[in-house]
Design a protein around this motif. Structure first.
Motif, PDB file in Angstrom:
ATOM      1  N   VAL A 278      31.012  96.229  41.157  1.00 49.85           N
ATOM      2  CA  VAL A 278      29.678  95.684  40.889  1.00 49.85           C
ATOM      3  C   VAL A 278      29.690  94.165  40.978  1.00 49.85           C
ATOM      4  CG1 VAL A 278      27.915  95.424  39.118  1.00 49.85           C
ATOM      5  CG2 VAL A 278      28.972  97.654  39.498  1.00 49.85           C
ATOM      6  N   HIS A 279      30.733  93.555  40.428  1.00 50.78           N
ATOM      7  CA  HIS A 279      30.827  92.096  40.494  1.00 50.78           C
ATOM      8  C   HIS A 279      30.906  91.620  41.939  1.00 50.78           C
ATOM      9  CE1 HIS A 279      32.635  88.074  40.171  1.00 50.78           C
ATOM     10  NE2 HIS A 279      32.029  88.013  38.989  1.00 50.78           N
ATOM     11  N   ASP A 280      31.666  92.327  42.751  1.00 47.90           N
ATOM     12  CA  ASP A 280      31.811  91.944  44.160  1.00 47.90           C
ATOM     13  C   ASP A 280      30.519  92.181  44.943  1.00 47.90           C
ATOM     14  OD1 ASP A 280      34.393  91.230  43.649  1.00 47.90           O
ATOM     15  OD2 ASP A 280      35.308  93.031  44.499  1.00 47.90           O
ATOM     16  N   LEU A 281      29.680  93.114  44.485  1.00 43.53           N
ATOM     17  CA  LEU A 281      28.416  93.362  45.167  1.00 43.53           C
ATOM     18  C   LEU A 281      27.413  92.234  44.953  1.00 43.53           C
ATOM     19  CD1 LEU A 281      27.751  97.158  44.457  1.00 43.53           C
ATOM     20  CD2 LEU A 281      28.157  96.112  46.684  1.00 43.53           C
ATOM     21  N   ARG A 282      27.527  91.549  43.831  1.00 42.53           N
ATOM     22  CA  ARG A 282      26.530  90.547  43.481  1.00 42.53           C
ATOM     23  C   ARG A 282      26.509  89.396  44.480  1.00 42.53           C
ATOM     24  NH1 ARG A 282      26.385  88.273  37.448  1.00 42.53           N
ATOM     25  NH2 ARG A 282      28.544  87.742  37.994  1.00 42.53           N
ATOM     26  N   THR A 283      27.666  88.954  44.933  1.00 37.85           N
ATOM     27  CA  THR A 283      27.726  87.805  45.862  1.00 37.85           C
ATOM     28  C   THR A 283      27.040  88.092  47.194  1.00 37.85           C
ATOM     29  OG1 THR A 283      29.746  87.008  44.812  1.00 37.85           O
ATOM     30  CG2 THR A 283      29.263  86.197  47.034  1.00 37.85           C
ATOM     31  N   PRO A 284      27.396  89.208  47.908  1.00 40.67           N
ATOM     32  CA  PRO A 284      26.691  89.452  49.180  1.00 40.67           C
ATOM     33  C   PRO A 284      25.210  89.756  48.983  1.00 40.67           C
ATOM     34  CG  PRO A 284      28.134  91.294  48.625  1.00 40.67           C
ATOM     35  CD  PRO A 284      28.479  90.198  47.690  1.00 40.67           C
ATOM     36  N   LEU A 285      24.850  90.405  47.861  1.00 45.32           N
ATOM     37  CA  LEU A 285      23.439  90.706  47.624  1.00 45.32           C
ATOM     38  C   LEU A 285      22.642  89.418  47.425  1.00 45.32           C
ATOM     39  CD1 LEU A 285      21.213  92.767  47.184  1.00 45.32           C
ATOM     40  CD2 LEU A 285      21.868  92.888  44.774  1.00 45.32           C
ATOM     41  N   THR A 286      23.219  88.465  46.714  1.00 47.75           N
ATOM     42  CA  THR A 286      22.555  87.171  46.537  1.00 47.75           C
ATOM     43  C   THR A 286      22.344  86.483  47.882  1.00 47.75           C
ATOM     44  OG1 THR A 286      23.577  86.922  44.358  1.00 47.75           O
ATOM     45  CG2 THR A 286      22.697  84.941  45.382  1.00 47.75           C
ATOM     46  N   SER A 287      23.344  86.614  48.745  1.00 52.50           N
ATOM     47  CA  SER A 287      23.225  86.017  50.089  1.00 52.50           C
ATOM     48  C   SER A 287      22.102  86.667  50.885  1.00 52.50           C
ATOM     49  CB  SER A 287      24.550  86.165  50.842  1.00 52.50           C
ATOM     50  OG  SER A 287      25.599  85.516  50.151  1.00 52.50           O
ATOM     51  N   VAL A 288      21.961  87.990  50.761  1.00 52.86           N
ATOM     52  CA  VAL A 288      20.891  88.697  51.473  1.00 52.86           C
ATOM     53  C   VAL A 288      19.524  88.213  50.992  1.00 52.86           C
ATOM     54  CG1 VAL A 288      19.796  90.948  51.802  1.00 52.86           C
ATOM     55  CG2 VAL A 288      22.284  90.723  51.966  1.00 52.86           C
ATOM     56  N   ILE A 289      19.368  88.080  49.674  1.00 51.46           N
ATOM     57  CA  ILE A 289      18.084  87.637  49.116  1.00 51.46           C
ATOM     58  C   ILE A 289      17.755  86.214  49.577  1.00 51.46           C
ATOM     59  CG2 ILE A 289      16.861  87.094  46.971  1.00 51.46           C
ATOM     60  CD1 ILE A 289      18.464  89.337  45.642  1.00 51.46           C
ATOM     61  N   LEU A 290      18.748  85.342  49.504  1.00 58.66           N
ATOM     62  CA  LEU A 290      18.522  83.963  49.954  1.00 58.66           C
ATOM     63  C   LEU A 290      18.181  83.919  51.433  1.00 58.66           C
ATOM     64  CD1 LEU A 290      21.382  82.093  48.042  1.00 58.66           C
ATOM     65  CD2 LEU A 290      18.912  82.016  47.567  1.00 58.66           C
ATOM     66  N   GLY A 291      18.825  84.767  52.232  1.00 64.91           N
ATOM     67  CA  GLY A 291      18.518  84.812  53.667  1.00 64.91           C
ATOM     68  C   GLY A 291      17.087  85.234  53.928  1.00 64.91           C
ATOM     69  N   MET A 292      16.630  86.246  53.146  1.00 65.52           N
ATOM     70  CA  MET A 292      15.244  86.688  53.299  1.00 65.52           C
ATOM     71  C   MET A 292      14.258  85.581  52.925  1.00 65.52           C
ATOM     72  SD  MET A 292      14.999  89.808  54.406  1.00 65.52           S
ATOM     73  CE  MET A 292      16.037  91.253  54.647  1.00 65.52           C
ATOM     74  N   LEU A 293      14.583  84.835  51.864  1.00 64.46           N
ATOM     75  CA  LEU A 293      13.695  83.773  51.416  1.00 64.46           C
ATOM     76  C   LEU A 293      13.588  82.639  52.439  1.00 64.46           C
ATOM     77  CD1 LEU A 293      14.720  83.568  47.640  1.00 64.46           C
ATOM     78  CD2 LEU A 293      12.552  84.422  48.570  1.00 64.46           C
ATOM     79  N   THR A 294      14.638  82.417  53.196  1.00 61.28           N
ATOM     80  CA  THR A 294      14.629  81.317  54.176  1.00 61.28           C
ATOM     81  C   THR A 294      13.989  81.723  55.506  1.00 61.28           C
ATOM     82  OG1 THR A 294      16.854  81.937  54.925  1.00 61.28           O
ATOM     83  CG2 THR A 294      16.677  80.266  53.186  1.00 61.28           C
ATOM     84  N   LEU A 295      13.708  83.012  55.689  1.00 62.98           N
ATOM     85  CA  LEU A 295      13.094  83.445  56.946  1.00 62.98           C
ATOM     86  C   LEU A 295      11.732  82.798  57.172  1.00 62.98           C
ATOM     87  CD1 LEU A 295      13.918  87.262  57.219  1.00 62.98           C
ATOM     88  CD2 LEU A 295      14.730  85.415  58.688  1.00 62.98           C
ATOM     89  N   GLU A 296      11.021  82.548  56.078  1.00 63.86           N
ATOM     90  CA  GLU A 296       9.692  81.963  56.225  1.00 63.86           C
ATOM     91  C   GLU A 296       9.753  80.548  56.798  1.00 63.86           C
ATOM     92  OE1 GLU A 296       7.753  82.147  52.484  1.00 63.86           O
ATOM     93  OE2 GLU A 296       7.434  84.313  52.538  1.00 63.86           O
ATOM     94  N   THR A 297      10.885  79.888  56.638  1.00 62.10           N
ATOM     95  CA  THR A 297      11.002  78.522  57.145  1.00 62.10           C
ATOM     96  C   THR A 297      11.425  78.490  58.610  1.00 62.10           C
ATOM     97  OG1 THR A 297      13.322  78.348  56.462  1.00 62.10           O
ATOM     98  CG2 THR A 297      11.638  77.739  54.853  1.00 62.10           C
ATOM     99  N   VAL A 298      11.829  79.639  59.141  1.00 62.51           N
ATOM    100  CA  VAL A 298      12.303  79.670  60.533  1.00 62.51           C
ATOM    101  C   VAL A 298      11.146  79.561  61.518  1.00 62.51           C
ATOM    102  CG1 VAL A 298      13.499  81.076  62.264  1.00 62.51           C
ATOM    103  CG2 VAL A 298      14.347  80.976  59.903  1.00 62.51           C
ATOM    104  N   GLY A 299      10.037  80.212  61.207  1.00 63.64           N
ATOM    105  CA  GLY A 299       8.894  80.210  62.116  1.00 63.64           C
ATOM    106  C   GLY A 299       7.742  80.974  61.518  1.00 63.64           C
TER     107      GLY A 299
END
Length: 497
Positions: A278-299
């Motif tokens: 579970v601890h190891d899942l938190r890091t990649p999941l946080t990255s996925v969420i941050l990636g989704m949030l930055t999509l709006e700035t791409v275009g």
């Protein structure tokens, strides 16, 4: 010349000393015991010519014991009785014959089974008596019944023996020099390693008061001298059976402790593995969420793309919250989580939690009513943990309240004036009474879901329970199926040390 006067016969029992009576009974016990064994041996070897004489010796010994007891005022409490009448009252003493034994049919079948089991198990018995002949008679009798026998002639030898090897039973004489039966029994029952060994006291009939004292000290039973073979076999067999029942309980309890310890080790291994994953899942999941949030700035994104990204972000944040709940629950259960105490304001805690779930209220067109009492005193607590408790309760209420429903969050001072009460009410489907306790437990939630019932989200309620208890408070629920639920928790104004 002074005339010597012989004391009257009716005062003979009063003039005999206690030690003299004890010695006489010991000698008669040896005569009776040896005659019984010799009679049995003669019958087994076919030397029947010796049997009548041996039976006469045995009968004479028994008659002498009766005469001795009848003349002992310590037993009768009065003058000696008519010896002839006393003998006549005992049928098996009137004519010479074989030792009278109780028919096997008179012994309860359960007792027979106990004796047989004890014989099969080859119990080891310690015989403690300062009289060599008494030890010999009793030991031979026990060996013929199939028991292993070790002898000790005094209390010191007895204690050395029980500390050197395992015994199933101790037959202990009361009257011994140097260290008597009382002292031996006291030491046995005071020693944690030896107190489980059953003790049967060996006594003459005039020592019954002493026997009672020994029973009160922890002795299992007593055997009177001279030994009746039927009573000897039955009492030893019953005593050994109780001993073996206790031994079985100890073995089963030890096995249960070992299995429980192994289960705890496996549970810890499982929890450690779960925490690691579970601890190891938190890091990649946080990255996925941050990636989704930055999509709006791409275009530029169209409405469908924004909706899909919003769904993905919401799902990711929900999953991340569940992961955080699981990690925090494990830390709280293990006692490794420290609370960050600060002075808090109840109205601010309620407002902060409401703002975090505001979008969920809007999506379901729900109404939130806040009822926070004015002038509530500040209190000490962990702001982050308590806000999460309210967010979890509000999130559950939103999930199970139909569109257009009403939710109420309250905060007020308890009647005792020493704590605050927070509550979240909804107009949802409600919870059955039998689930009130289970919904706050991790495994209870699993059972609910397996049974087709979903009454909570993830580990949110488990976290709420542990967080409130960590603050010195408590949490509970009131609910009527079909009419809604109300979750309430209390927090002391000053938490315990």
């Amino acid at each position: 010349m002074t005339e010597l006067h012989r004391p009257p016969a009716d005062t003979l029992g009063h003039t005999l000393s206690a030690r003299y009576l004890h010695d006489l009974r010991s000698l008669l016990n040896q005569i009776i015991g040896y005659s019984e064994m010799l009679t049995e041996q003669a019958q087994e070897e076919g030397q029947t010519g010796f049997v009548p004489d041996l039976q006469k010796i045995h009968t004479a010994g028994r008659q002498l014991v009766i005469l001795l007891n009848a003349g002992d005022p310590s037993l009768t409490g009065a003058a000696p009785r008519d010896f002839g009448a006393h003998i006549a009252a005992v049928p098996d003493m009137q004519q010479p014959g074989p030792p009278t034994e109780q028919p096997a049919s008179k012994i309860p079948q359960a007792s027979q089974a106990l004796v047989l089991q004890a014989l099969i198990l080859q119990a080891l018995i310690l015989v403690v008596d300062d009289n060599k002949e008494n030890r010999d008679v009793l030991s031979r009798r026990l060996e013929r019944q199939g028991y292993g026998v070790v002898m000790a002639e005094n209390g010191h030898q007895a204690m050395d023996a029980v500390r050197a090897r395992e015994f199933d039973l101790v037959l202990l004489d009361i009257m011994m020099p140097e260290m008597d039966g009382y002292a031996v029994l006291q030491q046995l029952k005071a020693d944690e390693a030896l107190r489980h060994i059953p003790v049967i006291m060996i006594s003459a009939l005039d020592e019954l008061d002493s026997v009672v004292r020994c029973i009160e000290m922890g002795a299992e039973d007593y055997l009177p001298k001279p030994f009746n073979p039927i009573i000897l076999k039955a009492r030893i067999g019953a005593c050994l059976e109780k001993k073996r029942a206790r031994d079985c309980e100890v073995i089963l309890f030890t096995q249960l402790q070992q299995k429980h310890k192994r289960l705890q080790e496996l549970e810890k291994l499982r929890d450690d593995l779960t925490n690691m994953i579970v601890h190891d899942l938190r890091t990649p999941l946080t990255s996925v969420i941050l990636g989704m949030l930055t999509l709006e700035t791409v275009g530029e994104l169209d409405d469908i793309q924004r909706e899909m990204i919003g769904i993905a972000i919401s799902g990711g944040e929900t999953l991340l919250a569940m992961i955080n709940d699981l990690l925090d629950v494990e830390k709280m259960e293990s006692g490794s989580m420290n609370l960050d105490y600060a002075m808090l304001d109840a109205a601010e805690i309620v407002a902060g939690a409401a703002s975090q779930v505001a979008s969920l209220f809007k999506n379901k067109n729900l109404t939130l009513v806040r009822q926070v009492a004015a002038d509530l005193p500040p209190f000490r607590g962990d702001e982050n943990k308590l806000r999460r408790v309210l967010v979890n309760l509000l999130g559950n209420a939103i999930k199970f309240t139909p569109t257009g429903g009403v939710l109420t969050v309250e905060a007020h001072l308890a009647e005792n004036g020493q704590s605050l009460v927070f509550s979240v009410s909804d107009t949802g489907e409600g919870i059955p009474p039998e689930a009130f306790e289970r919904i706050f437990e991790k495994f209870g939630q699993v059972e609910s879901r397996q049974g087709g019932r979903s009454m909570s989200t993830g580990l949110g309620l488990t976290f709420c329970k542990l967080a409130t208890k960590a603050h010195g408070g408590d949490i509970g629920v009131e609910s009527v199926p079909g009419k809604g639920s109300k979750f309430s928790f209390t927090l002391p104004l000053v938490p315990p040390e």
